[in-house]
Design a protein around this motif. Structure first.
Motif, short mmCIF file in Angstrom:
data_model
loop_
_atom_site.label_atom_id
_atom_site.label_comp_id
_atom_site.label_asym_id
_atom_site.label_seq_id
_atom_site.Cartn_x
_atom_site.Cartn_y
_atom_site.Cartn_z
N GLU A 42 0.75 -1.34 -0.03
CA GLU A 42 -0.09 -0.12 -0.17
C GLU A 42 0.83 1.23 0.05
OE1 GLU A 42 -3.51 0.09 2.51
OE2 GLU A 42 -3.21 -2.22 2.77
N ALA A 43 2.13 1.09 0.12
CA ALA A 43 3.10 2.17 0.11
C ALA A 43 3.56 2.53 -1.41
CB ALA A 43 4.26 1.89 0.66
N ASP A 44 2.60 3.35 -2.05
CA ASP A 44 2.71 3.88 -3.40
C ASP A 44 4.17 4.60 -3.71
OD1 ASP A 44 1.97 6.42 -3.26
OD2 ASP A 44 0.07 5.71 -3.08
N PRO A 45 4.53 4.98 -4.85
CA PRO A 45 5.89 5.66 -5.02
C PRO A 45 5.56 7.23 -4.42
CG PRO A 45 5.57 4.38 -6.94
CD PRO A 45 4.02 4.01 -6.05
N GLN A 46 4.42 7.69 -4.57
CA GLN A 46 4.19 8.98 -4.24
C GLN A 46 4.31 9.12 -2.65
OE1 GLN A 46 1.91 7.20 -6.32
NE2 GLN A 46 2.41 8.42 -8.01
N LEU A 47 3.62 8.25 -1.94
CA LEU A 47 3.80 8.28 -0.74
C LEU A 47 5.37 8.11 -0.16
CD1 LEU A 47 2.36 8.32 2.36
CD2 LEU A 47 2.64 5.66 2.08
N LEU A 48 6.07 7.36 -0.81
CA LEU A 48 7.46 6.76 -0.49
C LEU A 48 8.34 8.18 -0.79
CD1 LEU A 48 7.64 3.31 -1.72
CD2 LEU A 48 7.56 3.84 0.75
N GLN A 49 7.86 8.84 -1.71
CA GLN A 49 8.74 9.94 -2.14
C GLN A 49 8.56 11.04 -1.16
OE1 GLN A 49 10.97 10.62 -4.70
NE2 GLN A 49 11.42 12.27 -3.43
N LEU A 50 7.18 11.11 -0.52
CA LEU A 50 7.02 12.24 0.48
C LEU A 50 7.77 11.74 1.48
CD1 LEU A 50 5.18 14.80 1.37
CD2 LEU A 50 3.50 13.05 2.01
N TRP A 51 7.66 10.41 1.93
CA TRP A 51 8.37 10.28 3.28
C TRP A 51 9.68 10.63 3.19
CZ3 TRP A 51 5.99 5.48 6.28
CH2 TRP A 51 4.65 5.74 6.79
N VAL A 52 10.33 10.13 1.99
CA VAL A 52 11.72 10.40 1.89
C VAL A 52 12.21 11.76 2.00
CG1 VAL A 52 13.68 10.32 0.23
CG2 VAL A 52 12.54 8.22 0.67
N GLU A 53 11.27 12.50 1.49
CA GLU A 53 11.59 14.04 1.56
C GLU A 53 11.28 14.85 2.90
OE1 GLU A 53 8.61 15.71 -1.18
OE2 GLU A 53 9.68 14.92 -3.15
N GLN A 54 10.69 13.85 3.97
CA GLN A 54 10.56 14.39 5.09
C GLN A 54 11.31 13.54 6.12
OE1 GLN A 54 6.26 13.42 5.70
NE2 GLN A 54 5.68 15.27 4.82
N VAL A 55 12.31 12.82 5.78
CA VAL A 55 13.18 12.06 6.62
C VAL A 55 14.25 13.18 7.16
CG1 VAL A 55 15.33 10.63 6.65
CG2 VAL A 55 13.24 9.89 5.37
N GLY A 56 14.39 13.15 8.50
CA GLY A 56 15.08 14.38 9.16
C GLY A 56 16.42 13.94 9.52
N ASN A 57 16.66 12.64 9.49
CA ASN A 57 18.04 12.29 10.13
C ASN A 57 18.58 10.94 9.61
OD1 ASN A 57 17.19 10.26 11.92
ND2 ASN A 57 16.60 11.86 13.18
N GLN A 58 19.75 10.61 9.78
CA GLN A 58 20.11 9.25 9.11
C GLN A 58 19.48 8.10 9.57
OE1 GLN A 58 24.40 8.71 9.95
NE2 GLN A 58 24.18 6.56 9.27
N GLU A 59 19.00 8.17 11.03
CA GLU A 59 18.46 6.76 11.67
C GLU A 59 17.13 6.75 10.83
OE1 GLU A 59 17.07 5.28 15.89
OE2 GLU A 59 17.02 7.46 15.56
N ILE A 60 16.39 7.77 10.78
CA ILE A 60 15.02 7.39 10.17
C ILE A 60 15.31 7.23 8.44
CG2 ILE A 60 12.69 8.40 9.62
CD1 ILE A 60 13.01 8.06 12.55
N ALA A 61 16.34 7.52 8.11
CA ALA A 61 16.48 7.37 6.61
C ALA A 61 16.63 5.64 6.51
CB ALA A 61 17.86 8.10 5.90
N GLU A 62 17.80 5.41 7.53
CA GLU A 62 17.95 3.86 7.61
C GLU A 62 16.70 2.97 7.98
OE1 GLU A 62 21.33 3.54 10.24
OE2 GLU A 62 22.59 4.38 8.91
N MET A 63 16.03 3.39 8.73
CA MET A 63 14.71 2.66 9.26
C MET A 63 13.73 2.64 7.96
SD MET A 63 15.04 1.49 12.26
CE MET A 63 16.63 1.04 11.99
N LEU A 64 13.61 3.70 7.26
CA LEU A 64 12.59 3.72 6.13
C LEU A 64 12.94 2.57 5.29
CD1 LEU A 64 10.20 5.00 4.69
CD2 LEU A 64 11.81 6.56 4.07
N ALA A 65 14.47 2.65 4.90
CA ALA A 65 15.10 1.86 3.66
C ALA A 65 14.82 0.28 4.04
CB ALA A 65 16.47 2.30 3.61
N PHE A 66 15.16 0.12 5.36
CA PHE A 66 15.21 -1.42 5.73
C PHE A 66 14.06 -1.95 6.04
CE2 PHE A 66 19.64 -0.21 7.46
CZ PHE A 66 20.49 -0.36 6.26
N ASN A 67 13.07 -1.24 6.74
CA ASN A 67 11.80 -1.65 7.21
C ASN A 67 10.63 -1.62 6.17
OD1 ASN A 67 12.94 -2.15 9.87
ND2 ASN A 67 12.27 -0.21 10.23
#
Length: 184
Positions: free
Chosen positions: A81-106
């Motif tokens: 259910e995580a479409d490309p637009q949602l994922l792009q939005l979340w990536v744009e809202q990532v605030g730090n390395q930890e969340i960037a890694e969690m988003l990628a891995f999880n």
């Protein structure tokens, strides 16, 4: 129970799991959150398992500038259910390395568009987007996802270029990816 009630319940549960030492350490290392309870990843995984995949809950949790809410959101968002637009939005809202890694891995690595999106992100100048992209591709390799030879050459070139980045976090993610590529 409504989504709002679940969010409230989740936020209240963080108090019971709070680790002040971990929270303070993260703050001293520059991880900037409105609230950081210092809850461990194993505890967050356990909580996520209890809620299961829930798109609406994940979206509401992501909106909170609370470390644990953002990480939980990446764990409970259903990948399909995580479409490309949602994922792009979340990536744009990532605030730090930890969340960037969690988003990628999880999350991102489990979506059908993971490779296409990751290749797009590693070609940007946005440091955190690059980190999400590099980590996503590293995870795809460890998951034995078939990546074509042409894509591998392009990815290898981008990772090599990222080794020269001024950001230690980008260089670290690039180095990890290069190690994975060499192990293939």
């Amino acid at each position: 129970m409504t989504t709002e009630e679940k969010v409230k319940e989740i936020k209240q549960s963080f108090r019971l799991l709070m680790d002040g030492v971990a929270s303070r350490s993260m703050r001293e290392k520059g991880l900037d959150y409105h609230i950081n309870w210092g809850v461990s990843l194993p505890h967050l995984r356990e909580m996520a398992a209890g809620y299961g995949h829930d798109m609406h809950l994940a979206i509401e949790l992501w909106k909170e500038n609370i470390r644990e809410c953002k990480i939980l959101a990446t764990m409970i968002m259903p990948p399909e259910e995580a479409d490309p637009q949602l994922l792009q939005l979340w990536v744009e809202q990532v605030g730090n390395q930890e969340i960037a890694e969690m988003l990628a891995f999880n999350l991102v690595c489990h979506t059908s568009d993971a490779l296409v999106l990751a290749k797009r992100w590693i070609a940007t100048d946005e440091k955190l987007s690059v980190i999400v992209g590099l980590n996503t591709i590293s995870r795809l390799i460890t998951m034995d996802v078939d990546i074509g030879e042409r894509d591998l050459c392009e990815i290898r070139d981008q990772a090599q270029a990222a080794l020269g980045d001024e950001s230690l976090s980008v260089r670290h993610a690039a180095n990890n990816l290069i190690v994975r590529l060499e192990e293939m």
